[in-house]
Scaffold this motif. Structure first.
Motif, PDB file in Angstrom:
ATOM      1  N   TYR A 148       0.835  -1.204   0.000  1.00 62.23           N
ATOM      2  CA  TYR A 148       0.000   0.000   0.000  1.00 62.23           C
ATOM      3  C   TYR A 148       0.866   1.249   0.000  1.00 62.23           C
ATOM      4  O   TYR A 148       1.939   1.253   0.601  1.00 62.23           O
ATOM      5  CB  TYR A 148      -0.904   0.003   1.247  1.00 62.23           C
ATOM      6  N   VAL A 149       0.390   2.309  -0.647  1.00 56.22           N
ATOM      7  CA  VAL A 149       1.195   3.532  -0.750  1.00 56.22           C
ATOM      8  C   VAL A 149       1.231   4.343   0.537  1.00 56.22           C
ATOM      9  O   VAL A 149       2.157   5.123   0.737  1.00 56.22           O
ATOM     10  CB  VAL A 149       0.726   4.435  -1.917  1.00 56.22           C
ATOM     11  N   HIS A 150       0.258   4.175   1.407  1.00 56.79           N
ATOM     12  CA  HIS A 150       0.270   4.912   2.675  1.00 56.79           C
ATOM     13  C   HIS A 150       1.496   4.496   3.481  1.00 56.79           C
ATOM     14  O   HIS A 150       1.957   3.360   3.397  1.00 56.79           O
ATOM     15  CB  HIS A 150      -0.997   4.644   3.486  1.00 56.79           C
ATOM     16  N   ASP A 151       1.998   5.416   4.292  1.00 58.41           N
ATOM     17  CA  ASP A 151       3.149   5.073   5.136  1.00 58.41           C
ATOM     18  C   ASP A 151       2.791   5.265   6.608  1.00 58.41           C
ATOM     19  O   ASP A 151       1.661   5.611   6.945  1.00 58.41           O
ATOM     20  CB  ASP A 151       4.398   5.863   4.740  1.00 58.41           C
ATOM     21  N   GLN A 187     -10.658  -0.119 -12.943  1.00 52.08           N
ATOM     22  CA  GLN A 187      -9.219   0.103 -13.095  1.00 52.08           C
ATOM     23  C   GLN A 187      -8.555   0.182 -11.726  1.00 52.08           C
ATOM     24  O   GLN A 187      -9.046   0.849 -10.832  1.00 52.08           O
ATOM     25  CB  GLN A 187      -8.973   1.403 -13.858  1.00 52.08           C
ATOM     26  N   PHE A 188      -7.441  -0.527 -11.607  1.00 50.42           N
ATOM     27  CA  PHE A 188      -6.577  -0.389 -10.437  1.00 50.42           C
ATOM     28  C   PHE A 188      -5.368   0.401 -10.899  1.00 50.42           C
ATOM     29  O   PHE A 188      -4.652  -0.022 -11.797  1.00 50.42           O
ATOM     30  CB  PHE A 188      -6.157  -1.747  -9.888  1.00 50.42           C
ATOM     31  N   ASN A 189      -5.136   1.539 -10.294  1.00 48.26           N
ATOM     32  CA  ASN A 189      -4.084   2.440 -10.743  1.00 48.26           C
ATOM     33  C   ASN A 189      -2.691   2.055 -10.284  1.00 48.26           C
ATOM     34  O   ASN A 189      -1.706   2.532 -10.855  1.00 48.26           O
ATOM     35  CB  ASN A 189      -4.372   3.865 -10.246  1.00 48.26           C
ATOM     36  N   PHE A 190      -2.597   1.194  -9.254  1.00 45.90           N
ATOM     37  CA  PHE A 190      -1.293   1.023  -8.620  1.00 45.90           C
ATOM     38  C   PHE A 190      -1.228  -0.318  -7.886  1.00 45.90           C
ATOM     39  O   PHE A 190      -1.438  -0.385  -6.680  1.00 45.90           O
ATOM     40  CB  PHE A 190      -1.087   2.181  -7.632  1.00 45.90           C
ATOM     41  N   LYS A 206       9.548   1.372 -11.346  1.00 46.38           N
ATOM     42  CA  LYS A 206      10.118   1.769 -10.054  1.00 46.38           C
ATOM     43  C   LYS A 206       9.251   2.799  -9.329  1.00 46.38           C
ATOM     44  O   LYS A 206       9.748   3.658  -8.618  1.00 46.38           O
ATOM     45  CB  LYS A 206      11.543   2.300 -10.232  1.00 46.38           C
ATOM     46  N   ALA A 207       7.927   2.672  -9.439  1.00 45.71           N
ATOM     47  CA  ALA A 207       7.000   3.664  -8.878  1.00 45.71           C
ATOM     48  C   ALA A 207       6.694   3.451  -7.403  1.00 45.71           C
ATOM     49  O   ALA A 207       6.146   4.336  -6.756  1.00 45.71           O
ATOM     50  CB  ALA A 207       5.704   3.669  -9.679  1.00 45.71           C
ATOM     51  N   ALA A 244       5.090  -0.828 -10.427  1.00 48.03           N
ATOM     52  CA  ALA A 244       3.670  -0.946 -10.103  1.00 48.03           C
ATOM     53  C   ALA A 244       2.930  -1.106 -11.421  1.00 48.03           C
ATOM     54  O   ALA A 244       3.400  -0.650 -12.473  1.00 48.03           O
ATOM     55  CB  ALA A 244       3.175   0.290  -9.353  1.00 48.03           C
ATOM     56  N   TYR A 245       1.796  -1.777 -11.368  1.00 45.48           N
ATOM     57  CA  TYR A 245       1.011  -2.032 -12.573  1.00 45.48           C
ATOM     58  C   TYR A 245      -0.317  -1.303 -12.527  1.00 45.48           C
ATOM     59  O   TYR A 245      -0.907  -1.120 -11.461  1.00 45.48           O
ATOM     60  CB  TYR A 245       0.716  -3.527 -12.728  1.00 45.48           C
TER      61      TYR A 245
END
Length: 176
Positions: A31-34, A117-120, A145-146, A157-158
Motif C-alpha cells: 500500500y502507498v500509505h506510510d 481500473q486499479f491504478n497502482f 520503479k514507482a 507498479a502495474y
C-alpha cells in the motif's frame, strides 16, 4: 465461508478497519500509505464523500477485510470504477480477497460502472496479481520503479483494467 458476508461499512467498524489498515501500512509492501498516515486521514480515505466502503464480516461481526469503491476519475472518466482492498493478516489465504473482489465487481456493475481500473498494483504483490488476473483483470501498463517497497527498494507498479460490460452495448450519455 458460509458464515462470512459482505455488507456496507459503518463508522462503528472503523476501529477494526484501522487495525487492519495499520498492519498493511507497517508492512510497507503493498500500500502507498506510510507510517505517518494518521487515524483521521485513514478515516477520510475509507469514508470520503463519493466512496462506498464494504466490509467482510464473520459470525458476530468480526471484520476480516474491506474494500472501497469510487469513480476512477471525474466527469468523462467517471464510468470507470476504482477500488482498494485490505484483508486482515489473520484472514489471509482463505479466500476473503476473492470474496471482496467478486463483490466489488458486482457492486461496480450495480452502480452502473462500465469498467474497473486499479491504478497502482505493486508488482511484487503476487497474491493480488494472481487474484486480479483470475477475476479477469489485465495489466495494461507498467509504472517503472514507482513503489518504494520497505524491503526491496524501488519496484514497479502495474495499472490493471477490466471491462464490466461489452463496449458495443455502452450507451453514450447526452452531451454536456
Amino acid at each position: 465461508m458460509t458464515d462470512i458476508r459482505v455488507r456496507p461499512a459503518t463508522d462503528a467498524d472503523f476501529n477494526a478497519m484501522w487495525t487492519i489498515f495499520q498492519s498493511h501500512v507497517a508492512e510497507g509492501e503493498t500500500y502507498v500509505h506510510d507510517g505517518t498516515t494518521s487515524r483521521e486521514e485513514a478515516l477520510d480515505y475509507w469514508f470520503a464523500p463519493g466512496v462506498a466502503t464494504w466490509v467482510a464480516v464473520k459470525g458476530g461481526e468480526r471484520i476480516l477485510g474491506m474494500y472501497r469503491l469510487q469513480p476512477n476519475q471525474l466527469g468523462r472518466g467517471a464510468h470507470v470504477a476504482n477500488a482498494s482492498y485490505m484483508v486482515s493478516p489473520n484472514a489471509q489465504g482463505v479466500g476473503i480477497g476473492h470474496l471482496l473482489g467478486e463483490h466489488s465487481i458486482g457492486e461496480a456493475r450495480r452502480q452502473g460502472f462500465l469498467a474497473m481500473q486499479f491504478n497502482f498494483v505493486v508488482s511484487t504483490n503476487s497474491r493480488a496479481l494472481h487474484l486480479w488476473k483470475r477475476l479477469g483483470f489485465s495489466i495494461v501498463g507498467t509504472l517503472p520503479k514507482a513503489y518504494r517497497h520497505r524491503r526491496l527498494g524501488y519496484v514497479d507498479a502495474y495499472v490493471m483494467y477490466k471491462l464490466l460490460e461489452d463496449p458495443a452495448r455502452w450507451a453514450l450519455p447526452e452531451e454536456d
